[in-house]
Structure formats: structure tokens, C-alpha cells
Motif scaffolding. Structure first.
Motif, PDB file in Angstrom:
ATOM      1  N   GLY A  38       1.023  -1.342  -0.061  1.00 38.35           N
ATOM      2  CA  GLY A  38       0.048   0.067  -0.014  1.00 38.35           C
ATOM      3  C   GLY A  38       0.846   1.205   0.081  1.00 38.35           C
ATOM      4  O   GLY A  38       1.663   1.396  -0.878  1.00 38.35           O
ATOM      5  N   GLY A  39       0.683   2.198   0.980  1.00 38.27           N
ATOM      6  CA  GLY A  39       1.419   3.534   1.074  1.00 38.27           C
ATOM      7  C   GLY A  39       2.621   3.627   1.673  1.00 38.27           C
ATOM      8  O   GLY A  39       3.252   4.505   1.939  1.00 38.27           O
ATOM      9  N   GLY A  40       3.240   2.261   1.957  1.00 39.63           N
ATOM     10  CA  GLY A  40       4.443   2.342   2.460  1.00 39.63           C
ATOM     11  C   GLY A  40       5.305   0.844   2.534  1.00 39.63           C
ATOM     12  O   GLY A  40       4.720  -0.098   1.746  1.00 39.63           O
ATOM     13  N   GLY A  41       6.424   0.753   2.699  1.00 40.13           N
ATOM     14  CA  GLY A  41       7.257  -0.337   2.644  1.00 40.13           C
ATOM     15  C   GLY A  41       8.347  -0.346   3.631  1.00 40.13           C
ATOM     16  O   GLY A  41       8.686   0.970   4.161  1.00 40.13           O
ATOM     17  N   GLY A  42       9.042  -1.474   3.735  1.00 41.28           N
ATOM     18  CA  GLY A  42      10.465  -1.499   4.630  1.00 41.28           C
ATOM     19  C   GLY A  42      10.969  -2.694   4.676  1.00 41.28           C
ATOM     20  O   GLY A  42      10.688  -3.415   3.498  1.00 41.28           O
ATOM     21  N   ALA A  43      11.563  -3.085   5.746  1.00 42.59           N
ATOM     22  CA  ALA A  43      12.578  -4.082   5.726  1.00 42.59           C
ATOM     23  C   ALA A  43      12.421  -4.887   6.966  1.00 42.59           C
ATOM     24  O   ALA A  43      11.896  -4.281   7.683  1.00 42.59           O
ATOM     25  CB  ALA A  43      14.110  -3.602   5.733  1.00 42.59           C
ATOM     26  N   THR A  44      12.927  -6.150   6.730  1.00 43.59           N
ATOM     27  CA  THR A  44      12.743  -7.015   7.980  1.00 43.59           C
ATOM     28  C   THR A  44      14.027  -7.799   8.375  1.00 43.59           C
ATOM     29  O   THR A  44      14.821  -7.721   7.454  1.00 43.59           O
ATOM     30  CB  THR A  44      11.646  -8.066   7.714  1.00 43.59           C
ATOM     31  N   SER A  85      12.089  -4.016  10.664  1.00 46.39           N
ATOM     32  CA  SER A  85      13.257  -3.127  11.174  1.00 46.39           C
ATOM     33  C   SER A  85      12.564  -1.644  10.779  1.00 46.39           C
ATOM     34  O   SER A  85      11.918  -1.127  11.310  1.00 46.39           O
ATOM     35  CB  SER A  85      14.475  -3.545  10.731  1.00 46.39           C
ATOM     36  N   ALA A  86      13.248  -1.183   9.771  1.00 49.23           N
ATOM     37  CA  ALA A  86      13.019   0.343   9.197  1.00 49.23           C
ATOM     38  C   ALA A  86      11.865   0.227   8.279  1.00 49.23           C
ATOM     39  O   ALA A  86      11.507  -0.821   7.465  1.00 49.23           O
ATOM     40  CB  ALA A  86      14.060   0.837   8.562  1.00 49.23           C
ATOM     41  N   ALA A  87      10.927   1.151   7.984  1.00 46.29           N
ATOM     42  CA  ALA A  87       9.920   1.425   7.150  1.00 46.29           C
ATOM     43  C   ALA A  87       9.703   2.912   6.906  1.00 46.29           C
ATOM     44  O   ALA A  87       9.961   3.579   7.789  1.00 46.29           O
ATOM     45  CB  ALA A  87       8.833   0.814   7.756  1.00 46.29           C
ATOM     46  N   THR A  88       9.048   3.201   5.873  1.00 51.01           N
ATOM     47  CA  THR A  88       8.383   4.457   5.668  1.00 51.01           C
ATOM     48  C   THR A  88       7.106   4.636   5.179  1.00 51.01           C
ATOM     49  O   THR A  88       6.758   3.746   4.050  1.00 51.01           O
ATOM     50  CB  THR A  88       9.334   5.234   4.540  1.00 51.01           C
ATOM     51  N   ILE A  89       6.184   5.512   5.540  1.00 51.84           N
ATOM     52  CA  ILE A  89       4.957   5.821   4.904  1.00 51.84           C
ATOM     53  C   ILE A  89       5.006   6.758   4.026  1.00 51.84           C
ATOM     54  O   ILE A  89       5.534   7.962   4.729  1.00 51.84           O
ATOM     55  CB  ILE A  89       4.030   5.821   5.996  1.00 51.84           C
ATOM     56  N   PHE A  90       4.716   6.646   2.649  1.00 50.01           N
ATOM     57  CA  PHE A  90       4.821   7.974   1.945  1.00 50.01           C
ATOM     58  C   PHE A  90       4.304   9.093   2.566  1.00 50.01           C
ATOM     59  O   PHE A  90       2.925   8.855   2.887  1.00 50.01           O
ATOM     60  CB  PHE A  90       4.386   7.407   0.514  1.00 50.01           C
ATOM     61  N   PRO A  91       4.490  10.451   2.373  1.00 48.26           N
ATOM     62  CA  PRO A  91       6.093  10.597   1.857  1.00 48.26           C
ATOM     63  C   PRO A  91       7.071  10.716   3.015  1.00 48.26           C
ATOM     64  O   PRO A  91       8.268  10.033   2.581  1.00 48.26           O
ATOM     65  CB  PRO A  91       5.545  12.110   1.384  1.00 48.26           C
ATOM     66  N   ASN A  92       6.851  11.039   4.195  1.00 46.84           N
ATOM     67  CA  ASN A  92       8.192  11.274   5.058  1.00 46.84           C
ATOM     68  C   ASN A  92       7.894  10.930   6.531  1.00 46.84           C
ATOM     69  O   ASN A  92       8.743  11.532   7.345  1.00 46.84           O
ATOM     70  CB  ASN A  92       8.249  12.964   4.921  1.00 46.84           C
ATOM     71  N   LEU A  93       7.238   9.826   6.755  1.00 48.33           N
ATOM     72  CA  LEU A  93       7.294   9.225   8.349  1.00 48.33           C
ATOM     73  C   LEU A  93       7.718   7.895   8.217  1.00 48.33           C
ATOM     74  O   LEU A  93       7.442   7.049   7.189  1.00 48.33           O
ATOM     75  CB  LEU A  93       5.627   9.142   8.613  1.00 48.33           C
ATOM     76  N   SER A  94       8.707   7.802   8.987  1.00 52.59           N
ATOM     77  CA  SER A  94       9.553   6.655   9.115  1.00 52.59           C
ATOM     78  C   SER A  94       9.550   6.094  10.482  1.00 52.59           C
ATOM     79  O   SER A  94       9.452   6.743  11.343  1.00 52.59           O
ATOM     80  CB  SER A  94      10.833   6.564   8.586  1.00 52.59           C
ATOM     81  N   PHE A  95       9.539   4.703  10.256  1.00 54.73           N
ATOM     82  CA  PHE A  95       9.712   3.943  11.637  1.00 54.73           C
ATOM     83  C   PHE A  95      11.005   2.877  11.971  1.00 54.73           C
ATOM     84  O   PHE A  95      11.372   2.642  10.809  1.00 54.73           O
ATOM     85  CB  PHE A  95       8.261   3.116  11.791  1.00 54.73           C
ATOM     86  N   LEU A  96      11.189   2.565  13.058  1.00 54.57           N
ATOM     87  CA  LEU A  96      12.292   1.628  13.239  1.00 54.57           C
ATOM     88  C   LEU A  96      11.888   0.979  14.573  1.00 54.57           C
ATOM     89  O   LEU A  96      11.641   1.534  15.589  1.00 54.57           O
ATOM     90  CB  LEU A  96      13.652   2.240  13.097  1.00 54.57           C
ATOM     91  N   HIS A  97      12.316  -0.533  14.372  1.00 52.84           N
ATOM     92  CA  HIS A  97      12.283  -1.252  15.630  1.00 52.84           C
ATOM     93  C   HIS A  97      13.602  -2.131  15.476  1.00 52.84           C
ATOM     94  O   HIS A  97      14.018  -2.499  14.569  1.00 52.84           O
ATOM     95  CB  HIS A  97      11.275  -2.324  15.564  1.00 52.84           C
ATOM     96  N   LEU A  98      14.317  -2.072  16.803  1.00 49.02           N
ATOM     97  CA  LEU A  98      15.508  -2.537  16.796  1.00 49.02           C
ATOM     98  C   LEU A  98      15.973  -2.887  18.265  1.00 49.02           C
ATOM     99  O   LEU A  98      15.148  -2.759  19.021  1.00 49.02           O
ATOM    100  CB  LEU A  98      16.577  -1.760  16.361  1.00 49.02           C
TER     101      LEU A  98
END
Ligand code: FES
Ligand SMILES: [Fe+2]
Lengths: 461, 185
Positions: free
Chosen positions: A241-247, A292-305
Motif C-alpha cells: 500500500g502506502g509504505g514499505g520497509g525491511a525485515t 526493522s525500518a519502514a516509511t509511509i509515503f511521503p516522509n514518516l519513518s519507523f524503526l524497531h531494533l
């Protein structure tokens, strides 16, 4: 048709003209076509827990007051007086029942209603001649709250946030819904980065390629205790959908054991298992992959570690950040610590420490990212950068087929790949191209505040 | 809203010592030597100036209305360190892959307005000082300037001299105009 057709065509083919990271014309187009049309994050409900609490937040040139009014409702109001445009609130955090404009003294309640006008009768003829209800602080054209996260959209006709977010919602729940009580946030830390806003946003969307190199020092000192986490190479990238990330790949086990190894208590694990969507529980418990990291378009990012905060303790943490554009070459990073609201104070304290050791301006990961991104931006503003084409085609053959097939055994929503590839950066840029191509919104529609049927009143007698 | 005063180490501060007081001289010498160690990037030697139980905190500063109780966030900071995490940060900077400080920044810690206070504990000295940190990276980019006030507690050592037991730095900007905080304040 836009002025940027050549850029759009090139970006869609996986080639990034280098100057897009430092281009004033393009930045002006992004303001109108990307930021004025998308849902933007402003604040989390937990930042204004009590009636009268407020925070002031910016998105590009716009300043918004996010307040909890006397009835407990969250309000988002444009921070500009209806009389002559003064910012009615100049603190960034506080508690008040009213905002009094410093210029001429119009006074608004914390829900935006105009209640006080000096010399109201003499100057304006009183309520008969100037309806105060027509002069409330301008509400955000559209607002939605998801998991306590307050989003606004400057386009009142935009599709609802939920439809823009689509399948990414499950990942958002991973970061911000660890139990029925949700999360609380701390901070934010704010700092000015001399870098274009896109670099951070696309990096968090899925640049797993930089991790082993940029962040080598962090594994060299054993901050994440990699032995338990496995190798980054075994991770995945997804877009939904409106965002993507990595695992990030985890060692063999099941959901409870895998979350236990990175520092969650039994009680926190149980709450997550009962609250998270089944896709997320399966992604971790069955696939052994943790977002781990992810972004919702356009400019909000998340991270879990997770990080080793002392010789004997590994603690997980979550952070969320805005890449808030200031100009084509400057970004204000706004970084919050996010934590399970129901966790005990000791966990929250240790988790904050883990966050701070890794992210934020002093974070041992983030320090190095910032150095890289400011360096890119500096050199992207020159003449040579107008000739240079950057390669955004990792994972593609020359005929555009993918080197590796999408994963078929991925339990999370969206399309996922293993190995390395700029799949997510291309998807992120597809959304960027979509918005640039469709052009600016008609702001005339959106700048008027509601007027009542009294427009035929005589103006002068 | 969650602003609150910084808790910190508990001790009672007495009156300011005169600038002629030997304790004031000792504190002043400590701060001057420390500034040089930091600007020489001699971070191992800097660690030796810290107590084993040191705490080092840089809370987030915010803009609040006049009359508000506080303008630092009690529960959010840029740095909130102990000996372990400071050691890890320095260990990282000593690897060959700490890009944030490679090439190293040129820094200058200007430490002024030193005031020294006796405490109710004979071996603890409270010291406040103003800090202006100039940090230059690369060739012609604008330098970072960080201005703030330090509140330190120094602990007398059995073998003579002092070590830093506690530092809280209150910065004068709410938005850090610096790409990162890869140097110590
Ligand atoms: S600008 Fe606000 S009262 Fe005049
Ligand atoms: Fe990174």
C-alpha cells in the motif's frame, strides 16, 4: 503535463537524475504536489494527554496547533490569527484554555473558537456585524487519528488515510499497537540536517544495502549483539500500500522465544500476540522475520531494533521520525521514542536508553547516516550533478525483469523480496512520480473558512 | 504535557565560592584540562577524567510560554549516558568505520563563566560553566555552534585531583543546528 516530465520518465525507469536531491524548482513542485496532497503526521495523542495540553508542529511552511480541548477532543488548527495573521501560539508545548493573539488580542478557545475581540462593539459592531463563529482558527482540511497518531491532509478531497495506507496498516500496528492500550511517545528530538528530505525517507523504506557498510562500526562494537540476530543478508524488503520497509532475520524459534531473545518480557509478548494482526505474528513466529525500518509515503519513518544497554541487558526499542523538509537542501528531523504504554517504567527507561544509543542525533547508527546524506545533498547542487544519472535499479536486469523472484512464503502483507534490491525505493519513487505528475491541488477550494448564510448583510449603512 | 525538572544527583549546594578559593582554582583547572583533552580527540584520556558511576545528560530543550514550570523535557534527552555507554561510543569512534567523525571534526570547547559551590558532602564540588562549542567539518560548510550551560559535580579523588561525577548540559537551542551529536559537550 508538468515541468518535470523528463525527471518523472527517468525516475520511473530506475534512473535518478542526481540533482533531484538539491533542486529548488523541484522542491517548489514537491511542496504543492506531494506535501499538499498527502496525509502528513503531526503528533501522537499521548503528547497531549490532558485537557488544554497542546503541541505546535510544522509541515513545510505551515504551523499547526494540536490540542486537546475542554471536552477531551483532539483538535488540529492552523496557527494563524484570523485578523492579521499572527501566530497565536509561539510556544511549542504547554497547557492552556485559550490562545490570545499577541498582536491585537483576539482570543480563541483551545478548540479554535473565537471568543474574545477587544472593543468588539466599537470596532466591529458586535456579534450582529461580525459573527465570531465565522472566525474560528482554521481547522486542518482533513484529519484522521490511527493508533493515536494524528495525521492531517491539506487536501479536503484526498482519499481517506486508511485507503492511502492500505495493507501497510498491519506493519503500522507492529510499531504502534503492541497491546490494547497502544503506545506513548517521548520527545521529540529535533535537529537540522543539511540534506534533502527524500534521502532519509527512501533509506528507511528499504535500503538494506547500506546497513552492513554504513553501520559496520556498530556491529564491530557488538551493540546489537549480532550473534543472536543473524545476518542482515537474510532479511527481506516488502512494499504494501502506502509504505514499505525491511525485515531483519531472527534465529530459529517461535514468536515468544524470538521476542524473548531481543528483550521482551513474557507479559509483553503475550499482549503482542493477542493484539497484533495474524500477519505480523506469522511474519515473526513462522518466517523468523521482524520488521526493522519502514516509511509511509511521503516522509514518516519507523524503526524497531534492539541494543545492549549494559554488559548484561539487551533491550528492544521503537522510534518514529519525520523527514520534515525545510528547503531542497535542509531537513528538520523530528524523532520520537515510541513505547508500549502498558510496559513498566523500568522497561521504558531501558528502552529509551537503547533508542538513544542507536538513533537520534547522538545515536551510533544515525550519526553516520547523517554524514552520508548531507554529503550527497551538498554535491547534488552543482552543475556536474545535472549530468549525472544515479542508478536505482538494483535487483533488476536490463530487460526490467527481477534477478530474484518475489518471495512466495512471506507471511506479511505486500510483495516481498529477499537478498538485495532497490524494490522499495522504486515503489517509493513511483508514488512520488504519481503526485508530481498529477500536479498541485486547487488551494482556492481549501483556504476559505466556513461562512454562514449571512453574506447578504449590508456592509455599510 | 510531561515537562519536569531534572532530577539528577541529590546534594545540597551551598554558597558560591570566591574565585580566589583553592577549590574554585581546582575546578577551573579541571575544566580547562578537560576542554583540551576533548579538542585533542584524546577520548581515552577523557574517560579517565570520569568517575566509574558518572552520569552525563543532555535533555531536550523546548520553547514554552513565560511562566511555564520548565523548558526542558524530563523524559527525553539527546544523551543520557553512563560509563558503559560513553565507553561504547568512544570504542565506536575508534573503529575505522565511524564515518560521522572521519575525517574528524575540528572542535573548540570554549568554557567560561565558571562558578563553584561547596556542597554538604566534603568530597563533592558543584560547578557551573558556560559552553560554546565550535565544530567545523569539511572545507567551507557553515560551522556548528552549540551554546549551553553545564552543571557539573566533581568528586575529589583519594589520590588527589577531581573526576567528573555528573554533568547536565542545558542547550540554548530547541532545534539542534547540527547534523549529529557525534562529539561530547
Ligand atoms: S493579528 Fe491577531 S488580533 Fe490582530
Ligand atoms: Fe542507516
Amino acid at each position: 503535463m508538468t515541468d518535470h516530465d523528463d525527471i518523472i520518465t527517468s525516475v520511473r525507469s530506475g534512473i535518478l537524475p542526481a540533482h533531484i536531491y538539491n533542486d529548488a524548482d523541484l522542491f517548489a513542485a514537491e511542496r504543492e504536489s506531494v506535501f499538499a496532497k498527502n496525509w502528513l503526521f503531526l503528533a501522537h495523542e499521548s503528547e497531549v494527554p490532558d485537557r488544554g495540553d497542546y503541541v505546535v508542529r510544522q509541515q513545510l511552511g505551515d504551523s499547526f496547533i494540536v490540542s486537546r480541548d475542554e471536552s477531551g477532543e483532539i483538535r488540529v488548527m492552523f496557527n494563524m490569527c484570523l485578523h492579521r495573521g499572527m501566530q497565536v501560539c509561539r510556544a511549542e508545548i504547554g497547557n492552556t484554555s485559550h490562545f490570545r493573539c499577541p498582536y491585537h488580542g483576539w482570543t480563541y478557545k483551545n478548540d479554535g473558537a473565537l471568543v474574545g475581540v477587544p472593543f468588539f462593539k466599537e470596532a466591529y459592531g458586535g456579534e450582529d456585524e461580525l459573527r465570531r463563529s465565522d472566525h474560528s482558527l482554521l481547522p486542518a482540511p482533513a484529519m484522521e487519528i490511527v493508533n493515536g497518531l494524528v495525521f492531517v491532509c491539506l487536501d479536503p478531497d484526498a482519499p481517506p488515510f486508511s485507503s492511502r495506507l492500505g495493507e501497510f496498516r498491519d506493519y503500522l500496528d507492529f510499531y504502534t499497537r503492541p497491546g490494547p492500550d497502544g503506545v506513548e511517545v517521548r520527545g521529540p528530538q529535533r535537529w537540522r540536517l543539511p540534506a534533502n528530505w527524500k534521502i532519509g525517507a527512501e533509506n528507511f523504506a528499504g535500503d538494506t544495502y547500506h546497513t552492513p557498510h554504513t553501520h559496520l562500526s556498530v556491529s564491530e562494537i557488538g551493540l546489537m549483539s549480532d550473534a543472536k540476530g543473524g545476518k542482515r543478508k537474510g532479511g527481506t524488503m516488502y512494499f504494501a500500500g502506502g509504505g514499505g520497509g525491511a525485515t531483519f532475520p531472527l534465529a530459529p524459534g517461535d514468536l515468544p522465544s524470538r521476542l524473548g531473545v531481543i528483550g521482551y518480557t513474557d507479559e509483553m509478548i503475550k499482549r503482542r500476540a493477542e493484539t497484533w494482526p495474524v500477519t505480523i505474528s506469522a511474519l515473526i513466529g513462522k518466517d523468523g522475520q521482524i520488521p526493522s525500518a519502514a516509511t509511509i509515503f511521503p516522509n514518516l519513518s519507523f524503526l524497531h531494533l534492539w541494543a545492549r544497554v549494559s554488559e548484561s541487558q539487551i533491550v528492544p526499542f521503537t522510534t518514529m521520525r519525520l523527514w520534515q523538509p525545510v528547503s531542497e537542501q535542509e531537513t528538520e528531523v523530528v524523532s520520537w521514542f515510541v513505547v508500549d504504554k502498558a510496559a513498566d517504567e523500568e522497561f521504558k527507561r531501558a528502552s529509551y536508553k537503547a533508542y538513544q544509543m542507536c538513533f537520534g542525533p547522538s545515536g551510533m547508527f544515525e550519526q553516520d547516516d547523517m554524514e552520508n546524506w548531507s554529503s550527497i545533498t551538498r554535491v547534488a547542487g552543482g552543475t556536474m550533478a545535472r549530468r549525472l544519472q544515479l542508478n536505482n535499479r538494483m535487483g533488476l536486469r536490463t530487460d526490467d525483469s527481477t534477478i530474484a523472484e518475489p518471495l512466495t512464503n512471506f507471511s506479511g502483507p505486500g510483495a516481498a523480496y529477499g537478498g538485495f534490491g532497490e524494490f522499495n525505493q522504486r515503489r517509493w519513487f513511483d508514488l512520488w512520480c504519481r503526485d508530481l505528475e498529477s500536479g498541485p491541488i486547487d488551494t482556492k477550494k481549501t483556504t476559505s473558512y466556513p461562512t454562514s448564510e449571512g453574506d447578504d448583510r449590508e456592509h455599510e449603512r | 504535557m510531561s515537562t519536569s525538572a531534572d532530577a539528577g544527583v541529590q546534594y545540597d549546594v551551598g554558597a558560591a565560592l570566591s574565585s580566589g578559593d583553592p577549590a574554585h582554582h581546582a575546578a577551573y583547572d579541571f575544566l580547562m584540562a578537560e576542554a583540551q583533552v576533548l579538542d585533542d580527540h584524546d577520548l581515552e584520556q577523557w574517560l579517565d577524567l570520569l568517575c566509574e558511576d558518572v552520569t552525563y545528560r543532555v535533555p531536550v530543550r523546548v520553547t514554552t510560554a513565560r511562566g511555564s514550570a520548565c523548558d526542558v523535557l524530563g523524559d527525553a534527552s539527546h544523551l543520557d549516558e553512563d560509563r558503559y555507554s560513553l565507553g561504547k561510543r568512544i570504542e565506536r569512534l575508534r573503529t575505522e568505520h565511524a564515518w560521522a567523525e572521519d575525517p574528524p571534526s575540528r572542535t573548540r570547547h570554549f568554557v567560561t563563566n565558571v562558578r563553584c559551590f561547596a556542597t554538604d558532602s566534603p568530597d563533592l564540588l558543584a560547578v557551573t560553566s558556560y559552553l560554546l562549542l565550535f565544530r567545523s567539518r569539511g572545507d567551507a560548510r557553515p560551522p556548528d555552534l552549540i551554546s549551553g550551560v553545564r552543571s557539573d559535580v566533581l568528586r575529589a579523588q583519594p589520590a588527589g585531583g577531581y573526576r567528573l561525577l555528573r554533568r547536565v548540559v542545558i542547550m540554548d537551542e530547541s532545534v539542534l543546528r547540527s547534523q549529529n551529536l557525534a562529539v561530547f559537550l
